[in-house]
Design a protein around this motif. Structure first.
Motif, PDB file in Angstrom:
ATOM      1  N   UNK A  39       0.813  -1.226   0.000  1.00 53.37           N
ATOM      2  CA  UNK A  39       0.000   0.000   0.000  1.00 53.37           C
ATOM      3  C   UNK A  39       0.843   1.272   0.000  1.00 53.37           C
ATOM      4  N   UNK A  40       0.245   2.340  -0.495  1.00 56.07           N
ATOM      5  CA  UNK A  40       0.831   3.687  -0.450  1.00 56.07           C
ATOM      6  C   UNK A  40       2.176   3.787  -1.157  1.00 56.07           C
ATOM      7  N   UNK A  41       2.357   2.985  -2.207  1.00 54.69           N
ATOM      8  CA  UNK A  41       3.563   3.085  -3.009  1.00 54.69           C
ATOM      9  C   UNK A  41       4.791   2.367  -2.463  1.00 54.69           C
ATOM     10  N   UNK A  42       4.634   1.615  -1.366  1.00 56.18           N
ATOM     11  CA  UNK A  42       5.753   0.842  -0.835  1.00 56.18           C
ATOM     12  C   UNK A  42       5.970  -0.406  -1.691  1.00 56.18           C
ATOM     13  N   UNK A  43       7.199  -0.885  -1.707  1.00 51.66           N
ATOM     14  CA  UNK A  43       7.532  -2.085  -2.478  1.00 51.66           C
ATOM     15  C   UNK A  43       8.393  -3.021  -1.639  1.00 51.66           C
ATOM     16  N   UNK A  44       8.386  -4.296  -2.011  1.00 48.11           N
ATOM     17  CA  UNK A  44       9.180  -5.302  -1.310  1.00 48.11           C
ATOM     18  C   UNK A  44       9.978  -6.106  -2.320  1.00 48.11           C
ATOM     19  N   UNK A  45      11.241  -6.367  -1.991  1.00 50.03           N
ATOM     20  CA  UNK A  45      12.112  -7.154  -2.865  1.00 50.03           C
ATOM     21  C   UNK A  45      12.727  -8.270  -2.033  1.00 50.03           C
ATOM     22  N   UNK A  46      12.467  -9.516  -2.415  1.00 45.91           N
ATOM     23  CA  UNK A  46      12.948 -10.666  -1.651  1.00 45.91           C
ATOM     24  C   UNK A  46      14.361 -11.057  -2.038  1.00 45.91           C
ATOM     25  N   UNK A  90      14.585  10.792   1.267  1.00 48.38           N
ATOM     26  CA  UNK A  90      14.796   9.517   0.603  1.00 48.38           C
ATOM     27  C   UNK A  90      13.643   8.585   0.921  1.00 48.38           C
ATOM     28  N   UNK A  91      13.886   7.277   0.815  1.00 47.79           N
ATOM     29  CA  UNK A  91      12.850   6.302   1.154  1.00 47.79           C
ATOM     30  C   UNK A  91      13.127   5.724   2.532  1.00 47.79           C
ATOM     31  N   UNK A 131       3.848  -2.645   9.356  1.00 49.02           N
ATOM     32  CA  UNK A 131       3.614  -3.633   8.305  1.00 49.02           C
ATOM     33  C   UNK A 131       3.435  -5.045   8.859  1.00 49.02           C
ATOM     34  N   UNK A 132       3.578  -5.229  10.185  1.00 48.51           N
ATOM     35  CA  UNK A 132       3.482  -6.564  10.756  1.00 48.51           C
ATOM     36  C   UNK A 132       2.134  -7.245  10.497  1.00 48.51           C
ATOM     37  N   UNK A 133       0.976  -6.583  10.668  1.00 47.37           N
ATOM     38  CA  UNK A 133      -0.282  -7.294  10.380  1.00 47.37           C
ATOM     39  C   UNK A 133      -0.335  -7.858   8.960  1.00 47.37           C
ATOM     40  N   UNK A 188      11.955  -3.992   2.302  1.00 46.53           N
ATOM     41  CA  UNK A 188      10.835  -3.226   1.756  1.00 46.53           C
ATOM     42  C   UNK A 188      11.070  -1.744   2.035  1.00 46.53           C
ATOM     43  N   UNK A 189      10.496  -0.894   1.203  1.00 49.68           N
ATOM     44  CA  UNK A 189      10.775   0.540   1.344  1.00 49.68           C
ATOM     45  C   UNK A 189       9.652   1.365   0.737  1.00 49.68           C
ATOM     46  N   UNK A 190       9.604   2.618   1.166  1.00 53.17           N
ATOM     47  CA  UNK A 190       8.605   3.539   0.649  1.00 53.17           C
ATOM     48  C   UNK A 190       8.562   4.792   1.495  1.00 53.17           C
ATOM     49  N   UNK A 191       7.503   5.587   1.338  1.00 47.80           N
ATOM     50  CA  UNK A 191       7.372   6.801   2.121  1.00 47.80           C
ATOM     51  C   UNK A 191       8.448   7.814   1.770  1.00 47.80           C
TER      52      UNK A 191
END
Length: 206
Positions: A16-23, A77-78, A186-188, A68-71
């Motif tokens: 959500x809100x433009x955040x992304x995750x890279x494994x 920066x992020x 982001x835990x939930x 993961x990053x965003x905001x």
């Protein structure tokens, strides 16, 4: 879960809100890898909440990690965060949680390695109540303080046990308290991914 399956339960690529995750790539533990040591982990090398988790999870049978990053950070920066999933045989996940509490109890204050001309930095640790998720939870509160200035940086790790797995969301030292709280929030979503029979894909385009 084996590492490949565990990886599919990481936070999805699009958040959500433009955040992304890279494994990170999947890495299976070699068969016969050492489990928990009979010797309690040392306070040496503890820096942040994640390092306490790492020292307490040597008995895990598989792991999966993602950044993961965003905001927008205070430096424009992020905001970065890290998620780590651990799977254990038997009662290993609960034992790892107990190990974290024990390690923090023995290592309330740790002086960090430094050169003779560098200021003294001390990492302080405490265990706080975690979110009401999963079977049990805790927060490892970590604060690094510079002796000459009294300035402190926080780098907590939130840990939730779901059956034989642990879900960990951790922040880095450079974040403000508000940014660290945003990462922990982001835990939930992370727990939902672990408990889902059809988790959203962690890889973009999957």
């Amino acid at each position: 879960m084996p590492a490949a399956e565990l990886r599919t339960h990481l936070l999805p690529a699009v958040l959500p809100d433009g955040w992304t995750s890279v494994a990170d790539p999947t890495e299976e533990k070699p068969k016969g890898a050492a489990g928990a040591s009979a010797t309690p982990p040392s306070c040496t090398g503890l820096l942040d909440g994640q390092s306490v988790v790492d020292a307490s999870t040597t008995a895990s049978s598989a792991t999966a990690k993602a950044m993961f990053s965003g905001g927008h950070s205070v430096d424009n920066g992020v905001i970065p965060g890290m998620e780590t999933l651990y799977s254990f045989p038997g009662d290993g996940a609960h034992q790892a949680m107990e190990g974290m509490r024990d390690l923090v109890g023995r290592c309330r204050s740790v002086e960090l390695p430094r050169a003779s001309w560098e200021p003294v930095e001390t990492a302080g640790f405490a265990v706080a109540e975690g979110p009401r998720l999963g079977d049990e939870s805790l927060v490892i509160q970590a604060m690094v303080t510079t002796g000459t200035t009294g300035e402190s940086q926080r780098a907590d790790a939130t840990v939730v046990r779901v059956g034989s797995s642990l879900v960990v969301i951790s922040s880095v030292l450079s974040l403000t308290r508000e940014e660290g709280d945003t990462v922990a929030a982001f835990m939930p979503a992370a727990v939902d991914q672990v408990t889902s029979d059809h988790p959203e894909p962690v890889d973009a385009g999957s």
